[in-house]
Design an enzyme around this catalytic site. Structure first.
Site, mmCIF file in Angstrom:
data_model
loop_
_atom_site.group_PDB
_atom_site.id
_atom_site.type_symbol
_atom_site.label_atom_id
_atom_site.label_comp_id
_atom_site.label_asym_id
_atom_site.label_seq_id
_atom_site.Cartn_x
_atom_site.Cartn_y
_atom_site.Cartn_z
ATOM 1 N N ASP A 1 1.302 10.452 3.919
ATOM 2 C CA ASP A 1 1.952 11.301 4.906
ATOM 3 C C ASP A 1 0.919 12.233 5.542
ATOM 4 O O ASP A 1 0.767 13.387 5.167
ATOM 5 C CB ASP A 1 3.057 12.124 4.218
ATOM 6 C CG ASP A 1 4.043 12.659 5.223
ATOM 7 O OD1 ASP A 1 3.929 12.295 6.415
ATOM 8 O OD2 ASP A 1 4.926 13.442 4.829
ATOM 9 N N GLU B 1 0.857 -1.202 0.000
ATOM 10 C CA GLU B 1 0.000 0.000 0.000
ATOM 11 C C GLU B 1 0.878 1.232 0.000
ATOM 12 O O GLU B 1 2.028 1.176 0.445
ATOM 13 C CB GLU B 1 -0.839 0.048 1.291
ATOM 14 C CG GLU B 1 -1.869 -1.023 1.401
ATOM 15 C CD GLU B 1 -2.356 -1.185 2.846
ATOM 16 O OE1 GLU B 1 -2.386 -0.198 3.610
ATOM 17 O OE2 GLU B 1 -2.683 -2.323 3.208
ATOM 18 N N TYR C 1 -7.193 1.826 6.229
ATOM 19 C CA TYR C 1 -6.412 0.650 5.852
ATOM 20 C C TYR C 1 -6.404 -0.491 6.858
ATOM 21 O O TYR C 1 -5.789 -1.517 6.615
ATOM 22 C CB TYR C 1 -4.960 1.039 5.540
ATOM 23 C CG TYR C 1 -4.320 1.931 6.589
ATOM 24 C CD1 TYR C 1 -4.070 3.262 6.317
ATOM 25 C CD2 TYR C 1 -3.958 1.433 7.839
ATOM 26 C CE1 TYR C 1 -3.495 4.094 7.259
ATOM 27 C CE2 TYR C 1 -3.380 2.251 8.779
ATOM 28 C CZ TYR C 1 -3.151 3.585 8.495
ATOM 29 O OH TYR C 1 -2.584 4.399 9.432
ATOM 30 N N LYS D 1 10.616 3.382 3.341
ATOM 31 C CA LYS D 1 10.579 4.845 3.274
ATOM 32 C C LYS D 1 11.238 5.335 1.991
ATOM 33 O O LYS D 1 12.345 4.915 1.657
ATOM 34 C CB LYS D 1 11.324 5.450 4.487
ATOM 35 C CG LYS D 1 10.685 5.130 5.828
ATOM 36 C CD LYS D 1 9.358 5.830 6.039
ATOM 37 C CE LYS D 1 9.505 7.243 6.439
ATOM 38 N NZ LYS D 1 9.266 7.644 7.763
ATOM 39 N N LYS E 1 2.087 4.672 1.539
ATOM 40 C CA LYS E 1 2.099 5.183 2.915
ATOM 41 C C LYS E 1 1.803 6.680 2.847
ATOM 42 O O LYS E 1 2.611 7.466 2.355
ATOM 43 C CB LYS E 1 3.465 4.919 3.553
ATOM 44 C CG LYS E 1 3.564 5.346 4.994
ATOM 45 C CD LYS E 1 4.835 4.766 5.586
ATOM 46 C CE LYS E 1 5.098 5.183 7.008
ATOM 47 N NZ LYS E 1 4.891 6.563 7.334
ATOM 48 N N CYS F 1 29.112 44.644 -0.460
ATOM 49 C CA CYS F 1 29.117 45.921 -1.180
ATOM 50 C C CYS F 1 29.689 46.976 -0.229
ATOM 51 O O CYS F 1 29.348 47.002 0.954
ATOM 52 C CB CYS F 1 27.687 46.268 -1.559
ATOM 53 S SG CYS F 1 27.453 48.011 -1.909
ATOM 54 N N CYS G 1 28.547 46.184 -7.084
ATOM 55 C CA CYS G 1 27.240 45.899 -6.489
ATOM 56 C C CYS G 1 26.134 46.081 -7.532
ATOM 57 O O CYS G 1 26.059 47.127 -8.177
ATOM 58 C CB CYS G 1 27.005 46.839 -5.311
ATOM 59 S SG CYS G 1 25.335 46.755 -4.673
ATOM 60 N N CYS H 1 24.167 52.752 -0.864
ATOM 61 C CA CYS H 1 23.674 51.638 -1.688
ATOM 62 C C CYS H 1 22.171 51.489 -1.447
ATOM 63 O O CYS H 1 21.733 51.277 -0.311
ATOM 64 C CB CYS H 1 24.408 50.357 -1.305
ATOM 65 S SG CYS H 1 23.667 48.892 -2.030
#
Ligand code: IVH
Length: 686
Positions: A120, A116, A225, A318, A118, A430, A412, A436
């Site tokens: 999550d 089956e 299940y 897994k 799995k 820079c 820059c 700036c």
């Protein structure tokens, strides 16, 4: 001398603590910090060490505790038999070992299995009586779970009434589809609420709610299940003898079942199933983290039995963490507050573990070079800790002919100033400072931010407009803003302009430590800012402090002392500080302010909306609420996305739970009074 066994003992203890911590983050808070693979590696190591070095003391390892705590807010359901977890395998060899173990346990018989997917999500146990749902619970710690009947009744795909009047207890997985998750997060983002990290957390947060309306408003689904128990007289259920038939039977009863289950007669069949789904799982609209391989015959399952934690007749295969291939359409360099240049890969949008990813940080030049990421490349993206997207590697076989290695700019990209890489640093910086535009933008945003000067209404968008209009060229320009300046910007009306001017004015009385933090010196975070304010009490004294004096403070190392000195001896910064002072910005530490005046610093909770819940030891709740109001806080009765803080005493009510799910910060009584004491504030007596 440390003995070998001492080292092992310590490691075992450390692993137990670590696993208990991660169990708590995963099961109780729905906020995992590590991936399942990392978690499993810790469990594997602990199992190995516990086997090789059995310790005295409590026999029950954290591994045996299969789930998290249950919230005291919700009703409790006890399970008999316990709701078990699964043992994990991570590759086909380990899967073969499982197969052989089962075959050996059964002697001559060759076992058949059901495979089956799995899912999550999170485990739920539901009891149906004569076809009617009578109880639903989360798994909790495997022995006791939370009663979520009212919530599960509101999950549309789960029938409250089965199509046949059977009595049984079943188990399944509640999940949120990827599309529902994306839509929910988009809505939450628009509403300014915290977004969920992944569909699993969203499902858990939506199910573990005290208010079933909230669950109902979220689009949850489920797959079932397992039959856990049947009423002895229920003949309809008693004739179900295999796992495969169980799933078919569920379908007949109109219970949702994950449709890709498969009967596997041989080990080869199991291997095929694994190989197929490893590649195909991306095509589903829900997250899967592996496959579950179960012995098909139910009576044989009983013969094999279970350990305390997991059945011997089933195993989880897994999947490795999801990696997705996409194209790099650009590499962007952004400039942070301290001038650091960070490269980011701009990607062709792609779905990774439930969210669309279009950017991934490449961190710095070294990492970019090492991975040799180029525009036009195809790269594998993975979510680090299932949350932050990162580039795993370039798929070199797909590299187009005309690509060139990425050249880190020598100027820059925001202001054109020279870029330097300091020795021992991986980062380029820079040198433009406040000249700036990118650094100025980040600096102003930081200055006004909640933990700094807390200027409400001066967020990113307004800062951008002010910078564009040339109204703010340095942080002190904020205090020169008049209503008319704001009205000239597109997003302001009379009311909002007046409000912002008001909050700018209010911020002038913030205590010194906030100002120090707001100035944005490198390595000076909130804690260090507070230490500096405590020690020097006025900005003037801090400005005059020598390097030697600074390093002599216990919490201040050479790096910080250097940074503070460099910042404060920079003429431009001195000018900014003088100008702030002239415009009336407070330069004093808490109680250094003139006595007799109402101390603005006492308003440490100014503007914060606070929910108080539970009972308190230090003072009665009513008095506590009055004190909060005196400190500028607003006590409100219910938790919402606009709540700044939940203050919790003993036996807190449902508000605590709500705060947890909404990611509202929580402080408990003791910590709250400690924080206040740090601000020089003690509760009034009497
Ligand atoms: S069987 C004794 N089947 O995976 C029965 N579990 O890591 C044990 N899960 O706690 C569970 N899909 O929450 C089983 N098809 C599936 C599953 C499944 C998801 C979850 C379940 C379990 C966890 C174990």
């Amino acid at each position: 001398m440390t003995s070998r066994s001492g080292t092992n003992e310590r490691r075992i203890q450390a692993l137990r603590d670590l696993i208990a911590y991660h169990n708590h983050r995963y099961y109780d808070l729905d906020q995992p910090e590590i991936t399942d693979v990392e978690y499993d590696a810790l469990v594997d190591e602990l199992q190995r060490l516990e086997r090789e070095h059995p310790l005295d003391g409590p026999k029950e390892s954290v591994i045996e505790q299969v789930g998290g705590q249950v919230s005291p807010e919700m009703g409790i359901v006890s399970f008999s038999p316990p709701v078990l977890s699964l043992n994990n395998v991570h590759n086909l060899d380990e899967l073969k070992e499982f197969y052989l173990r089962v075959a050996q346990g059964l002697g001559e018989q060759s076992p058949h299995f059901t495979g089956e997917l799995k899912i999550d999500g999170l485990s739920v146990v539901i009891r149906y009586q004569k076809g009617r749902m009578v109880q639903a619970a989360t798994r909790g710690d495997g022995l006791r779970g939370e009663d979520v009947t009212a919530n599960v009744e509101r999950i549309r795909p789960i029938p409250s009434m089965l199509s046949q009047p059977v009595s049984m207890e079943i188990r399944g997985e509640v999940y949120m589809s990827r599309s529902a998750f994306v839509a929910l997060n988009a809505r939450r983002k628009e509403e300014g609420k915290a977004v969920f990290a992944n569909p699993r957390n969203a499902a858990a947060g939506s199910l573990r709610q005290l208010d079933p309306e909230v669950t109902a408003s979220r689009e949850l689904s489920a797959f079932f299940y397992q039959i856990r128990r049947i009423e002895p007289q229920d003949a309809a259920v008693a004739h179900i003898t295999t796992q495969y038939r169980t799933l078919e039977f569920f379908r007949e009863l109109s219970l949702p079942v994950e449709e890709h289950f498969r009967y596997c007669e041989t080990l080869d069949d199991i291997d095929d199933y694994v190989r197929e789904w490893e590649n195909q799982r991306d095509s589903l609209d829900y997250d899967t983290d592996g496959l579950v391989i179960k012995l098909n015959d139910l009576a044989t399952q009983v013969r094999l039995g279970e350990t305390q934690k997991a059945p011997r007749w089933a195993v989880a295969y897994k999947f490795p963490p999801e990696e997705v291939l996409t194209e790099v359409v650009g590499i962007e360099i952004s400039v942070g507050r301290t001038g650091v240049l960070t490269p980011t890969a701009i990607l062709k949008p792609v779905l990774v573990a439930g969210t669309t990813v279009s950017r991934a940080s490449l961190h710095n030049e070294d990492i970019l070079r090492e991975k040799d990421v180029r525009v036009g490349d195809f790269v594998f993206i993975r979510k680090a800790g299932e949350i932050i997207p990162e580039v795993v590697r370039v798929e070199k076989t797909l590299r187009p002919d005309n690509t060139t290695p990425f050249q880190f700019p020598s100027q820059c990209p925001a202001c054109g100033s020279t870029v330097v890489r300091l020795p021992q640093e991986a980062a380029y910086r820079c040198t433009g400072g406040m000249a700036c535009s990118a650094q100025l933008r980040e600096a102003v945003i930081h200055f006004a931010s909640r933990d700094a000067m807390d200027i409400e209404g001066l967020g990113e968008k307004t800062v951008d407009l002010l910078l564009e209009a040339g109204r703010v060229k340095r942080v002190d320009d904020i205090y020169r803003l008049k209503e008319d300046d704001l009205l000239a910007l597109s997003r302001f009306g009379r009311l909002s302009a007046a409000k912002l001017v008001q909050s700018i004015e209010r911020s002038k009385s913030q205590p010194l430590h906030r100002l120090i933090f707001a100035l944005g010196m490198r390595f000076v975070g909130q804690r260090v800012a507070f230490v500096l304010a405590e020690r020097y009490r006025t900005m003037k004294a801090l400005e005059e402090a020598s390097y030697e004096d600074l390093v002599s403070i216990p919490d201040v190392g050479e790096r910080i002392a250097n940074s503070v000195r460099t910042f404060l001896s920079e003429p431009l910064n001195q000018e900014v500080i003088q100008s702030l002072k002239k415009m009336g910005v407070n330069m004093n530490h808490l109680e250094t302010t003139l006595a007799g005046e109402e101390r603005a610093e006492d308003k440490v909770l100014e503007g914060q909306s606070i929910v108080v819940t539970g009972t308190f030891h230090v003072m009665p709740r009513k008095n506590l609420e009055s004190w909060i109001a005196e400190l500028g806080g607003r006590v409100v009765s219910s938790v919402s996305s606009r709540t700044d803080l939940v203050l919790a005493g003993e036996k807190p009510g449902s508000k605590l739970q709500k705060a947890q799910t909404m990611n509202v910060p929580i402080v408990f009584e003791q910590e709250f009074f400690e924080r206040m004491a740090k601000e020089g504030l003690t509760p009034p007596t009497g």
